[in-house]
Write an enzyme that holds these catalytic residues in place. Structure first.
Site, PDB file in Angstrom:
ATOM      1  N   GLU A 168       0.133  12.386   5.046  1.00 37.71           N
ATOM      2  CA  GLU A 168      -1.148  11.688   4.895  1.00 37.71           C
ATOM      3  C   GLU A 168      -1.736  11.501   6.281  1.00 37.71           C
ATOM      4  OE1 GLU A 168      -2.138  10.982   1.789  1.00 37.71           O
ATOM      5  OE2 GLU A 168      -3.595   9.355   1.916  1.00 37.71           O
ATOM      6  N   ARG A 217      -4.743  13.261   2.109  1.00 41.16           N
ATOM      7  CA  ARG A 217      -3.534  14.053   1.961  1.00 41.16           C
ATOM      8  C   ARG A 217      -3.744  15.425   2.599  1.00 41.16           C
ATOM      9  NH1 ARG A 217       0.033  14.092  -3.410  1.00 41.16           N
ATOM     10  NH2 ARG A 217       1.621  15.584  -2.824  1.00 41.16           N
ATOM     11  N   PHE A 257       5.535  13.334   4.840  1.00 43.16           N
ATOM     12  CA  PHE A 257       6.458  12.758   3.849  1.00 43.16           C
ATOM     13  C   PHE A 257       7.201  13.801   3.018  1.00 43.16           C
ATOM     14  CE2 PHE A 257       2.101  12.262   1.988  1.00 43.16           C
ATOM     15  CZ  PHE A 257       2.212  13.159   0.937  1.00 43.16           C
ATOM     16  N   ARG A 259      -6.035  17.609  -0.772  1.00 41.54           N
ATOM     17  CA  ARG A 259      -5.432  17.340  -2.076  1.00 41.54           C
ATOM     18  C   ARG A 259      -6.004  18.263  -3.141  1.00 41.54           C
ATOM     19  NH1 ARG A 259      -6.016  14.819  -6.703  1.00 41.54           N
ATOM     20  NH2 ARG A 259      -4.560  13.225  -7.410  1.00 41.54           N
ATOM     21  N   LYS A 285       3.813   4.857  -7.433  1.00 39.32           N
ATOM     22  CA  LYS A 285       3.018   4.160  -6.429  1.00 39.32           C
ATOM     23  C   LYS A 285       2.852   2.703  -6.826  1.00 39.32           C
ATOM     24  CE  LYS A 285      -1.262   5.928  -8.412  1.00 39.32           C
ATOM     25  NZ  LYS A 285      -2.587   6.489  -8.193  1.00 39.32           N
ATOM     26  N   ARG A 338       2.459  14.943 -12.451  1.00 37.83           N
ATOM     27  CA  ARG A 338       2.493  13.513 -12.201  1.00 37.83           C
ATOM     28  C   ARG A 338       3.658  12.957 -12.998  1.00 37.83           C
ATOM     29  NH1 ARG A 338      -1.365   9.987 -10.305  1.00 37.83           N
ATOM     30  NH2 ARG A 338      -3.177  11.315 -10.600  1.00 37.83           N
ATOM     31  N   LYS A 397       2.757   3.682   1.813  1.00 35.97           N
ATOM     32  CA  LYS A 397       1.705   4.490   1.186  1.00 35.97           C
ATOM     33  C   LYS A 397       0.490   4.403   2.107  1.00 35.97           C
ATOM     34  CE  LYS A 397      -0.568   5.508  -3.215  1.00 35.97           C
ATOM     35  NZ  LYS A 397      -1.780   6.044  -2.629  1.00 35.97           N
TER      36      LYS A 397
HETATM   37  P1  ATP Z   1      -4.619   7.422  -5.298  1.00 32.50           P
HETATM   38  O1  ATP Z   1      -5.929   7.327  -5.981  1.00 32.50           O
HETATM   39  O2  ATP Z   1      -3.773   6.220  -5.438  1.00 32.50           O
HETATM   40  O3  ATP Z   1      -4.664   7.958  -3.907  1.00 32.50           O
HETATM   41  P2  ATP Z   1      -3.959   9.962  -6.336  1.00 32.50           P
HETATM   42  O4  ATP Z   1      -4.301  10.212  -7.742  1.00 32.50           O
HETATM   43  O5  ATP Z   1      -4.762  10.609  -5.265  1.00 32.50           O
HETATM   44  O6  ATP Z   1      -3.856   8.442  -6.138  1.00 32.50           O
HETATM   45  P3  ATP Z   1      -1.218   9.523  -6.528  1.00 32.50           P
HETATM   46  O7  ATP Z   1      -0.125  10.438  -6.775  1.00 32.50           O
HETATM   47  O8  ATP Z   1      -1.587   8.628  -7.638  1.00 32.50           O
HETATM   48  O9  ATP Z   1      -2.464  10.384  -6.107  1.00 32.50           O
HETATM   49  O10 ATP Z   1      -0.921   8.701  -5.217  1.00 32.50           O
HETATM   50  C1  ATP Z   1      -0.265   9.379  -4.227  1.00 32.50           C
HETATM   51  C2  ATP Z   1      -1.155   9.660  -3.060  1.00 32.50           C
HETATM   52  O11 ATP Z   1      -0.832   8.759  -2.015  1.00 32.50           O
HETATM   53  C3  ATP Z   1      -0.801  11.016  -2.513  1.00 32.50           C
HETATM   54  O12 ATP Z   1      -1.662  11.981  -3.069  1.00 32.50           O
HETATM   55  C4  ATP Z   1      -0.991  10.887  -1.033  1.00 32.50           C
HETATM   56  O13 ATP Z   1      -2.296  11.293  -0.684  1.00 32.50           O
HETATM   57  C5  ATP Z   1      -0.882   9.400  -0.751  1.00 32.50           C
HETATM   58  N1  ATP Z   1       0.305   8.988   0.032  1.00 32.50           N
HETATM   59  C6  ATP Z   1       0.296   8.130   1.071  1.00 32.50           C
HETATM   60  N2  ATP Z   1       1.525   7.930   1.563  1.00 32.50           N
HETATM   61  C7  ATP Z   1       2.365   8.699   0.833  1.00 32.50           C
HETATM   62  C8  ATP Z   1       3.761   8.910   0.866  1.00 32.50           C
HETATM   63  N3  ATP Z   1       4.564   8.306   1.731  1.00 32.50           N
HETATM   64  N4  ATP Z   1       4.274   9.773  -0.042  1.00 32.50           N
HETATM   65  C9  ATP Z   1       3.483  10.403  -0.946  1.00 32.50           C
HETATM   66  N5  ATP Z   1       2.158  10.224  -1.015  1.00 32.50           N
HETATM   67  C10 ATP Z   1       1.577   9.377  -0.145  1.00 32.50           C
END
Ligand code: ATP
Length: 606
Positions: free
Chosen positions: A303, A257, A344, A273, A427, A421, A252
């Site tokens: 990412e 993103r 990814f 994002r 995660k 989601r 991660k």
């Molecule tokens: P966070 O606050 O943890 O970044 P979020 O609400 O933005 O979360 P989540 O779906 O909860 O989004 O966490 C996934 C985020 O992690 C993705 O939006 C992406 O930006 C990031 N990310 C990093 N590495 C990866 C990966 N290998 N696959 C998917 N998402 C990844």
């Protein structure tokens, strides 16, 4: 359609906060609009001119709005300023002055299409002399407006339209109008929105051809897809259990993103994002992607992180965040902050749509698609079937500068779920091993004046989570810690565009801040634990009647989540999950901590 008719619906919308009533008003409105104008009416009702991802903004400073009002109503600018101080809203001032001038809007009644085209021209006029040209357009429209029309015209231009119409309400209204109000039609409409991110296109399609026609809305290069998001789990054992024993774990990466769209001619567009176009911020990715991908058109996701030029190590998030939103000095920044994009996922590959394929197949396609380069790489992945292997991969990820792992389901149902989601992605982050499992993204809904060292700026912010069902922002903490001197000094400037005189609708809290803020800014906080408090309303009653979640000892992590809109903030349901999974400490304090415990006293030295 007459603009006056649209404005009548806006009056009704403004008078209610009930989602069902709003749905009815909007669905009646949409059905009464001639088809050719439906898309513009949908955008206008959201306070926009085009789908959000196009980033079309009116670009009119408050002083210019006031000038247009003054010129259109032949009033002295000082008199407009004086009325603005008294009424607090330029739209109301415009209405008052138009009434005083005996304007009825009946000489040459305004059409919606004229207003829309005029506003679009205001947005598109740029360069030298553009401010005068913008004022000119607005003055001409206002000069023909009835008082109520003038009020909404000005509010629209100033970005202060307070109709409370959210995307979800528009989707509801479209379902009621053309889908018989059924659950299936609502889902189909939402799915079409998730792949197109354009409510105007969705509305016109469903109005023209009914729900069946929505299937024709496909992935289009240049139109961002709403991102798939992950759930949380309390530990790796739960991760594997939810994934039925086998999961693909990926690093991660802690960066930005990026959804990259490569068209058939090799032109690249990048979206964040939040689906904002960020192409200009990363010229090196625009240059590299056409060669790094083996076929086109393509839509891929990854990412973007900063990497050390000498050692190739991944650098902390703070570095890449300095590239965000930057428009100048790009060459120097490219040198200073080297980036790499770790891909990814793939949604479109050549002419084939891959979004519906299960994840293992998408990954296989992605591996074939990515030729790779120093900047464009594949996300590191390993398929694991037991906890020790998962733990080992997690440790490697942390050692390599990442924040944890993303576990991905390998099941047949693991298609790319745009805009959702769910547990197909889970995660698991490093902080999960500490007190409170995850950081929380809160929306600023109020602020408290600072004292002592913080006189002249704010001492604490009132944060809220978001309840998408109710469309309400509910407070969960007051945060005053974690702001360094620079962040503190910048606070008034940062908050100013969001300040409002009265409590905006759709905010629920038991606290009374010195200043209310309309929801817009999102920031990340950590805390020791979630407790329950009658003063906070996040997830009210989910655990105990009359009490909401309260974050104890909240601390700003230094990260403004500019990549999230207020509706992307942590939800009440997520807080409940965090509450249940948090590591419960041996604590003698009761759950009902006094409110002081949920926020650090104002003026405390950080
Ligand atoms: P966070 O606050 O943890 O970044 P979020 O609400 O933005 O979360 P989540 O779906 O909860 O989004 O966490 C996934 C985020 O992690 C993705 O939006 C992406 O930006 C990031 N990310 C990093 N590495 C990866 C990966 N290998 N696959 C998917 N998402 C990844």
């Amino acid at each position: 359609m007459r603009f006056a008719e649209l404005v009548r619906s806006y009056e009704r919308l403004e008078a209610t906060t009930k989602r069902l009533e709003m749905r009815t008003i909007l669905s009646e409105l949409f059905q009464s609009v001639p088809r050719g104008e439906l898309a513009s009416v949908v955008y206008l009702s959201q306070g926009q001119l085009r789908p959000e991802y196009e980033g079309v903004e009116l670009g009119l400073a408050a002083s210019l709005g006031a000038r247009a009002v003054a010129e259109a109503t032949s009033t002295e600018p000082t008199a407009v300023a004086e009325r603005l101080r008294a009424l607090g809203d330029l739209g109301d001032v415009a209405a008052e002055l138009l009434t005083a001038g005996g304007k009825t809007g009946e000489d040459r009644p305004l059409e919606v299409s004229e207003v829309y085209d005029g506003l679009l021209r205001v947005a598109q006029t740029a360069g030298e002399g553009s401010q005068d040209a913008k004022i000119g357009i607005l003055r001409d429209l206002l000069g023909r407006a009835a008082p109520l029309e003038g009020k909404y015209l000005i509010r629209f231009v100033m970005g202060t339209l307070r109709l409370g119409v959210r995307e979800a309400t528009i989707l509801d209204a479209l379902g009621a109008a053309w889908g018989g109000g059924t659950k299936e039609s609502r889902l189909a409409i939402e799915a079409a929105f998730n792949v197109s991110s354009d409510l105007g296109v969705v509305a016109t399609t469903v109005a023209d051809g009914g729900v069946a026609a929505l299937a024709g809305i496909t992935l289009t290069v240049g139109r961002p897809v709403r991102p798939m998001l992950g759930e949380r789990a309390k530990d790796l054992t739960e991760v594997l259990k939810r994934m039925e024993g086998t999961a693909a774990l990926e690093y991660k990466y802690d960066g930005l993103r990026v959804q990259a769209h490569l068209d058939a001619h090799g032109k690249v567009r990048l979206f964040s994002r939040r689906l904002e176009e960020i192409s200009a911020q990363f010229p090196e990715l625009l240059a590299d992607l056409p060669n790094a991908l083996a076929s086109r058109p393509a839509i891929v996701e990854g990412e973007c992180v900063s990497v050390d030029a000498d050692t190739d190590e991944i650098r902390p998030f703070q570095e890449i965040s300095r590239r965000r939103g930057r428009k100048y000095d790009l060459e120097r920044m490219q040198e200073e902050i080297r980036v790499a994009l770790f891909l990814f996922d793939v949604l479109l590959d050549g002419d084939g749509r891959t979004i519906d394929l299960p994840f293992p197949e998408r990954r296989r396609r992605l591996e074939a698609l990515v030729r790779g380069s120093t900047r464009i790489r594949l996300a590191t992945q390993r398929v694991v079937t037991d906890v020790p292997a998962a733990q080992a991969f997690f440790d490697e990820s942390i050692a390599d500068g990442c924040e944890g792992v993303m576990a991905k389901s390998l099941s047949a149902e693991s298609s790319y779920r745009a805009g959702a989601r769910g547990f197909w992605w889970i995660k698991y982050k490093r902080e999960y091993t500490q007190g409170l499992a995850d950081s929380i993204d809160g929306v600023v809904v109020g602020a408290f004046h600072g004292r002592g060292r913080r006189a002249g700026t704010y001492g604490a912010l009132l944060l809220a989570s978001y309840d998408p069902e109710k469309g309400v922002y509910e407070s969960f903490c007051k945060v005053g810690t974690g702001f360094d001197d620079a962040a503190l000094a910048a606070l008034p400037e940062k908050l100013r565009p969001f300040e409002v005189q009265e409590r905006p609708p759709g905010i629920d809290t038991g606290l009374e801040p010195d200043r209310w803020m309309k929801p817009g800014l999102v920031l990340e906080v950590r805390g020791a634990e979630l407790s329950l408090s009658p003063n906070h309303r996040a997830g009210l009653g989910m655990v105990r009647p009359g009490a909401g979640f309260a974050l104890r000892f909240p601390r700003f992590t230094g990260r403004w989540r500019d990549d999230k809109g207020p509706e992307d903030a942590t939800t009440a349901a997520e807080l409940l999950r965090l509450y249940r999974t948090q590591v419960r400490r041996e604590s003698t304090e009761g759950d009902d901590a006094p409110d002081g415990a949920t926020g650090v006293p104002v003026g405390r030295k950080d």
